[in-house]
Write a protein that holds these residues in place. Structure first.
Motif, PDB file in Angstrom:
ATOM      1  N   PRO A 120       4.540  -0.531  -2.926  1.00  0.00           N
ATOM      2  CA  PRO A 120       4.326   0.909  -2.760  1.00  0.00           C
ATOM      3  C   PRO A 120       3.438   1.548  -3.815  1.00  0.00           C
ATOM      4  O   PRO A 120       2.968   2.674  -3.617  1.00  0.00           O
ATOM      5  CB  PRO A 120       5.755   1.481  -2.825  1.00  0.00           C
ATOM      6  CG  PRO A 120       6.551   0.449  -3.559  1.00  0.00           C
ATOM      7  CD  PRO A 120       5.958  -0.859  -3.199  1.00  0.00           C
ATOM      8  N   GLU A 121       3.198   0.851  -4.934  1.00  0.00           N
ATOM      9  CA  GLU A 121       2.350   1.424  -5.976  1.00  0.00           C
ATOM     10  C   GLU A 121       0.883   1.016  -5.830  1.00  0.00           C
ATOM     11  O   GLU A 121       0.071   1.293  -6.698  1.00  0.00           O
ATOM     12  CB  GLU A 121       2.878   1.022  -7.354  1.00  0.00           C
ATOM     13  CG  GLU A 121       4.239   1.632  -7.661  1.00  0.00           C
ATOM     14  CD  GLU A 121       4.673   1.394  -9.087  1.00  0.00           C
ATOM     15  OE1 GLU A 121       4.104   2.032  -9.989  1.00  0.00           O
ATOM     16  OE2 GLU A 121       5.577   0.564  -9.296  1.00  0.00           O
ATOM     17  N   VAL A 122       0.548   0.372  -4.725  1.00  0.00           N
ATOM     18  CA  VAL A 122      -0.845   0.067  -4.404  1.00  0.00           C
ATOM     19  C   VAL A 122      -1.379   1.161  -3.487  1.00  0.00           C
ATOM     20  O   VAL A 122      -0.715   1.556  -2.528  1.00  0.00           O
ATOM     21  CB  VAL A 122      -0.981  -1.306  -3.709  1.00  0.00           C
ATOM     22  CG1 VAL A 122      -2.409  -1.524  -3.209  1.00  0.00           C
ATOM     23  CG2 VAL A 122      -0.582  -2.428  -4.654  1.00  0.00           C
ATOM     24  N   SER A 123      -2.563   1.670  -3.767  1.00  0.00           N
ATOM     25  CA  SER A 123      -3.205   2.652  -2.888  1.00  0.00           C
ATOM     26  C   SER A 123      -4.393   1.993  -2.186  1.00  0.00           C
ATOM     27  O   SER A 123      -4.967   1.025  -2.690  1.00  0.00           O
ATOM     28  CB  SER A 123      -3.688   3.872  -3.684  1.00  0.00           C
ATOM     29  OG  SER A 123      -4.625   3.483  -4.678  1.00  0.00           O
ATOM     30  N   VAL A 124      -4.745   2.526  -1.028  1.00  0.00           N
ATOM     31  CA  VAL A 124      -5.769   1.898  -0.182  1.00  0.00           C
ATOM     32  C   VAL A 124      -6.882   2.883   0.126  1.00  0.00           C
ATOM     33  O   VAL A 124      -6.637   4.036   0.487  1.00  0.00           O
ATOM     34  CB  VAL A 124      -5.158   1.383   1.134  1.00  0.00           C
ATOM     35  CG1 VAL A 124      -6.242   0.952   2.106  1.00  0.00           C
ATOM     36  CG2 VAL A 124      -4.212   0.224   0.863  1.00  0.00           C
ATOM     37  N   ASP A 125      -8.113   2.397  -0.020  1.00  0.00           N
ATOM     38  CA  ASP A 125      -9.300   3.138   0.411  1.00  0.00           C
ATOM     39  C   ASP A 125     -10.078   2.205   1.335  1.00  0.00           C
ATOM     40  O   ASP A 125     -10.799   1.322   0.878  1.00  0.00           O
ATOM     41  CB  ASP A 125     -10.145   3.546  -0.800  1.00  0.00           C
ATOM     42  CG  ASP A 125     -11.422   4.282  -0.400  1.00  0.00           C
ATOM     43  OD1 ASP A 125     -11.603   4.538   0.789  1.00  0.00           O
ATOM     44  OD2 ASP A 125     -12.237   4.578  -1.290  1.00  0.00           O
ATOM     45  N   MET A 126      -9.882   2.357   2.646  1.00  0.00           N
ATOM     46  CA  MET A 126     -10.548   1.498   3.621  1.00  0.00           C
ATOM     47  C   MET A 126     -11.604   2.285   4.382  1.00  0.00           C
ATOM     48  O   MET A 126     -11.310   3.307   4.990  1.00  0.00           O
ATOM     49  CB  MET A 126      -9.540   0.909   4.616  1.00  0.00           C
ATOM     50  CG  MET A 126     -10.186  -0.015   5.640  1.00  0.00           C
ATOM     51  SD  MET A 126      -9.018  -0.685   6.870  1.00  0.00           S
ATOM     52  CE  MET A 126      -8.715   0.776   7.875  1.00  0.00           C
ATOM     53  N   LYS A 127     -12.832   1.795   4.374  1.00  0.00           N
ATOM     54  CA  LYS A 127     -13.920   2.415   5.114  1.00  0.00           C
ATOM     55  C   LYS A 127     -14.161   1.623   6.398  1.00  0.00           C
ATOM     56  O   LYS A 127     -14.073   0.401   6.398  1.00  0.00           O
ATOM     57  CB  LYS A 127     -15.197   2.450   4.268  1.00  0.00           C
ATOM     58  CG  LYS A 127     -15.017   3.184   2.941  1.00  0.00           C
ATOM     59  CD  LYS A 127     -16.310   3.244   2.170  1.00  0.00           C
ATOM     60  CE  LYS A 127     -16.086   3.870   0.796  1.00  0.00           C
ATOM     61  NZ  LYS A 127     -15.536   5.221   0.859  1.00  0.00           N
TER      62      LYS A 127
END
Length: 301
Positions: A120-127
């Motif tokens: 849960p402490e990973v954030s995602v930026d997917m294009k």
């Protein structure tokens, strides 16, 4: 002074990317920091590794000799990351990557859910973008990796299969084919079809497999072409025709009873999705962990 593996990675990245600025972008470092680390490596060996001119960067003879050793060091670090990923319990950080249309819109959102619940402490930026844009973004915009629908042969990039996919004939639930588990290719050719646009990965896989069975594009009754899988699904639901699309994209419609996948006898539209990254890059642990999960899922299918 002990040999610094991090410095070997930096040297290898500079040599592969061809400039300190490009290497700094790949490594998420400042250009002066990259230059300083290469200079420290040169001081350790007491010799120049790179000739810096105004036009280009060239390896010295010592640099050429060091390059394969640096490559081995990078490969060892990658292998070590893969080995240790299975023991990860707590993971933090930011995932920055890109995916092609089908993968980004239909496949990864489902898979990312379970991954982010574990970490849960990973954030995602997917294009979401096309393959050409993904290659450009990984090379010049600092993205960790991309996931695409076909292998690419681009200098300086590594491509590896990470997931399996299968295209299926899809019908509306009120179509006569919907009550059957299998139809013949001759029956499909006689039906109106709504397809993804020419040049899309889905269309390419479909055409190649049909050609293997002696069916050319001219023999198909293509009544509509769409630039998105969502539009194709809506057209099939509305009764405009049948289609051949990824199983990943129709799970929701199958569950709701809106669409029905049907096998074409003797025909298999199987393909793989591929991860692409710079040869010189070491993936952040969150990125390596996600790719590991995708590979494991593929093996379970």
């Amino acid at each position: 002074m002990a040999l610094n593996v991090h410095q070997l990675h930096i040297f290898y990245t500079v040599a592969e990317r061809g400039s300190f600025s490009a290497a700094a972008q790949t490594l998420h470092m400042t250009q002066p920091a990259v230059t300083m680390q290469v200079q420290a490596l040169e001081e350790r060996f007491g010799t120049k590794l790179l000739n810096r001119t105004t036009k280009k960067l060239e390896l010295t003879e010592a640099g050429y000799r060091l390059l394969p050793q640096a490559r081995k060091a990078v490969e060892l670090m990658r292998d070590t990351d893969v080995l240790m990923i299975k023991f990860i319990e707590n993971l933090k950080g930011r995932l920055q990557f890109a995916a092609s249309l089908t993968i980004g819109e239909y496949v990864l959102p489902r898979l990312l859910g379970s991954f982010l619940r574990r970490f849960p402490e990973v954030s995602v930026d997917m294009k979401v973008m096309n393959t050409t844009e993904i290659i450009e973004a990984v090379a010049h915009q600092g993205l960790d990796f991309g996931i695409i629908e076909a292998p690419c042969d681009v200098p300086g990039f590594d491509t590896e299969p990470v997931m399996n996919d299968e295209l299926m004939l899809v019908t509306p639930t009120n179509h006569p084919f919907a009550s059957r588990t299998e139809v013949t290719l001759a029956e499909v050719i006689a039906e109106p079809l709504v397809l993804r646009e020419k040049g899309s990965g889905t269309r390419q896989i479909m055409e190649e497999e049909l050609l293997n069975h002696g069916v050319t594009e001219e023999q198909l009754r293509v009544v509509s072409e769409f630039g998105s899988t969502g539009a194709v699904k809506s057209a099939v639901e509305a009764g405009l025709g049948l289609s051949i699309i990824s199983m990943w994209t129709i799970k929701h419609e199958i569950a709701l009873g809106l669409l029905k996948p049907v096998k074409i006898s003797g025909v298999s539209f199987r393909r793989q999705f591929f991860a692409v990254r710079l040869q010189s890059s070491l993936l952040p642990i969150p990125a390596a962990a996600l790719l590991h999960d995708l590979r494991e899922l593929s093996h379970e299918q």
